[in-house]
Write an enzyme that holds these catalytic residues in place. Structure first.
Site, short mmCIF file in Angstrom:
data_model
loop_
_atom_site.label_atom_id
_atom_site.label_comp_id
_atom_site.label_asym_id
_atom_site.label_seq_id
_atom_site.Cartn_x
_atom_site.Cartn_y
_atom_site.Cartn_z
CE LYS B 186 -0.99 2.73 2.79
NZ LYS B 186 -0.65 4.19 3.06
CB THR B 197 8.67 2.75 -0.63
OG1 THR B 197 8.88 2.16 1.06
CG2 THR B 197 9.61 2.93 -0.39
CG ASN B 410 -0.80 15.23 -0.73
OD1 ASN B 410 -1.07 14.30 -0.03
ND2 ASN B 410 -0.43 14.60 -1.98
CB SER B 415 -9.86 19.35 6.08
OG SER B 415 -9.85 19.18 5.11
#
Lengths: 415, 415
Positions: B186, B197, B410, B415
């Site tokens: 993932k 990574t 990003n 939020s």
């Protein structure tokens, strides 16, 4: 070229008046190097030999004018400065070196100086041959047109993706005599430390010998131009040149021959402030910038470690996009501290947004109010503070946020 | 959380069938660590003690589970693996360490193993305390629910901003006996080299002693996971664990005790390919990625120099935005070569987009056709080639383009 980007919201509200500097005049011309309908060449012509100092990109593939300036800097004497925008004359091999020599010769001939006394810089597209003839053709107009108050126009002529001209000025006494320092800069992308920033030219009528001027400039650049980053990309062309005409000696200013001379203390402080001002303006015009970000690292094991950690934060796309999104995402600050490769102890780390301590000794600060932090992130200037709690060294660097506009500007530059 | 991003256009068209691996079973659960309405915990339960090897982030602020795995790796024995998404348990100090120990103890008790035989990884938000009790509560369901063919579901349970699950499989002979290798991964953002990574877990029924497994894994990772970058940001949590159940020994597979054993040559090649496949999938799911970019550097003074230059290109925001804008802007490649700080001679440098040589020996290639290059840039896979002409060392790295979607993802994560 893409349509010009709208004025940066972080642009200064007004520009200072730039007083004339005895000993130097300026002119600009529309030479059609690449752009049409705008000026793209500036000439600074010194009344007599001026002392010169310079700091350049550390790129292993520097542009032809950077090679030229480096070669001729050791003599320390300048009679003229020629700068063009639109073409960086970088990665142009022998052809580029020839173009620089041709411009040097043409200017030298026009003003009665040796080619090596002509300093040069170029900014714009990389890898396209620069047609020296276009600049040579504009020389007559430039030499005739020089004037004492032409520096603001010069600042405009060297712009590329800049949305505003960058100028700064200071008056300061050396002994009993007031001298002037004026500076201009350009740069909005391909901005990263290691004097790998942009073009900037600083002029003063102070009488300072070239070696002393070089020492002052090299020192002052560390906490100004070498402490900013827009996108971590280091240009092939970055150049900061400073010229001292010495005309103030005629008004009684003592000549500075040693950078450590206490008579120059005020001058050096003024120079520090002026370079920092110009460097901040470059960040404020960072491509797509909506927020001005200051990163303060304290309590590091060494100054080098502090600066490396600060730059790791300032260059992190995730920190920069979080700022763009007005998200008090201090986890990304932790990530950036961790990836810097310098000593950091998680359980001693404090993180601040402005005065709000969001993390304390390796944990979310219990007193931390997310609403307050979110509200702080809406400001146009954001201060990210990191206290490492390991040593006493500190560093400050400046950057801007990473926005969709950066992508738009840079995904469409050459087309 | 922002709305999930749409499936990456670079996602694989179909997923391979993952054959069962004798010696290990999998289960997933919706423990509500952070997300609701989806699985967020996976358990891999080994029939008996499995050999384990691992490679971890080089972040100086690693997560609590990374600390835990490092501590217990030396014994080389695993009985279970527990991974959660939604919370990285990073920068959580003593509380985080306690949470890891609690999970280890609870799992150990549930399956009859020592806590140190339970390996763990967490991915998600940094700096929020992980509620170990939520995972502990799901344990009964997990332990009862394990099945041989549960790996694809496990790959889904560990996703965060990933738009597709990443799986790979290989069959290879050790001696006369066929063994299976399955891997999952993932990661979509905070992807950068230095085993920094993402999460990836690889399982095989081969009989390989832990030290040999470690040697193979450490070597294989150099040209796979440590050669990819999405955004140069190194996570606090990155973990690659490989488990060998040894069940194939019952079918006659010889035990590998030395990584240099020629019997394991095919296995190592298969492992290399599998890790590279998973690493490429991570890049193909890079946040906002629209293009898969391979950077090939040849003719460098050393392998280290080649890789550093390749990564400088792959991490350059200006190169990545140029790719996003389908702009054959090789000047930015020159810039990135120059800023890498490694030896490069401008006048020996050749640059390619695919097979099109755009620059030759320090100059724009006279034969270069901009229309052809522009057309090449429209492809979904772009190969940037650099020939330095200095030495014989080479490196390949992979990245994706930098798009407005990266910013959108990003700028709005927490939020």
């Amino acid at each position: 070229m893409a349509a010009p980007a709208p004025l940066s919201p972080l642009a200064p509200k007004k520009y200072p008046e730039l007083p004339a500097i005895p000993g130097v005049k300026f002119a600009t011309a529309a030479a059609g190097v690449r752009y049409s309908g705008r000026t793209d060449v500036m000439l600074a012509l010194f009344d007599g030999p001026a002392a010169v100092a310079g700091v350049f990109t550390r790129s292993k593939c520097p542009s032809a004018p950077v090679d030229w300036c480096r070669e001729h800097l050791s003599a320390g004497v300048a009679r003229a400065l020629v700068v063009n925008s639109g073409n960086a004359n970088a990665f142009t091999g022998a052809v580029g070196a020839r173009a620089v020599a041709d411009v040097g010769e043409a200017v030298g001939k026009a003003i009665g100086a040796a080619p090596g006394e002509v300093f040069m810089a170029s900014t714009g597209v990389i890898g396209e041959p620069l047609e020296a003839a276009r600049i040579a053709k504009a020389l007559d107009e430039l030499v005739v047109g020089v004037k004492r108050d032409g520096l603001m126009e010069a600042a405009r002529a060297i712009m590329t993706t800049d949305t505003f001209p960058k100028v700064a000025t200071a008056r300061v006494k050396i002994g009993e005599t007031e001298v002037v320092i004026n500076g201009i800069a350009k740069g909005a992308g391909m901005i990263a430390p290691d004097m790998a920033t942009m073009l900037s030219f600083v002029f003063t009528d102070a009488a300072i010998a070239a070696p002393a001027l070089q020492a002052m400039l090299s020192k002052s650049v560390r906490r100004s131009f070498n402490a900013i980053t827009v996108d971590s990309d280091t240009s092939t062309s970055d150049t900061l040149l400073m010229f001292a005409t010495g005309a103030a000696a005629g008004r009684g200013a003592p000549e500075i021959v040693d950078a450590g001379d206490p008579t120059a203390a005020d001058f050096k402080r003024a120079l520090d402030r002026l370079l920092l001002d110009l460097a901040h303006q470059v960040v404020r015009d960072g491509e797509g910038a909506r927020k001005f970000i200051e990163v303060r690292v304290e309590g590091a094991a060494s100054r080098k470690a502090a600066k490396r950690i600060a730059l790791s934060i300032a260059n992190s796309p995730l920190v920069k996009t979080a700022c763009a999104g007005e998200d008090a995402n201090w986890g990304r600050v932790v990530m950036a501290v961790g990836k810097a490769g310098e000593k950091a102890e998680r359980d001693k780390l404090d993180i601040y947004f402005g005065d709000i301590r969001v993390a304390h000794q390796g944990l979310r600060d219990p007193a931390y109010d997310e609403a307050e932090a979110s509200s702080y992130m809406k400001k146009s200037k954001i201060v990210i503070g990191v206290k490492l709690g390991i040593g006493t060294a500190r560093a400050k660097v400046w950057t801007c946020d990473l926005t969709k506009e950066y992508i738009a500007i840079n995904g469409d530059y050459r087309s």
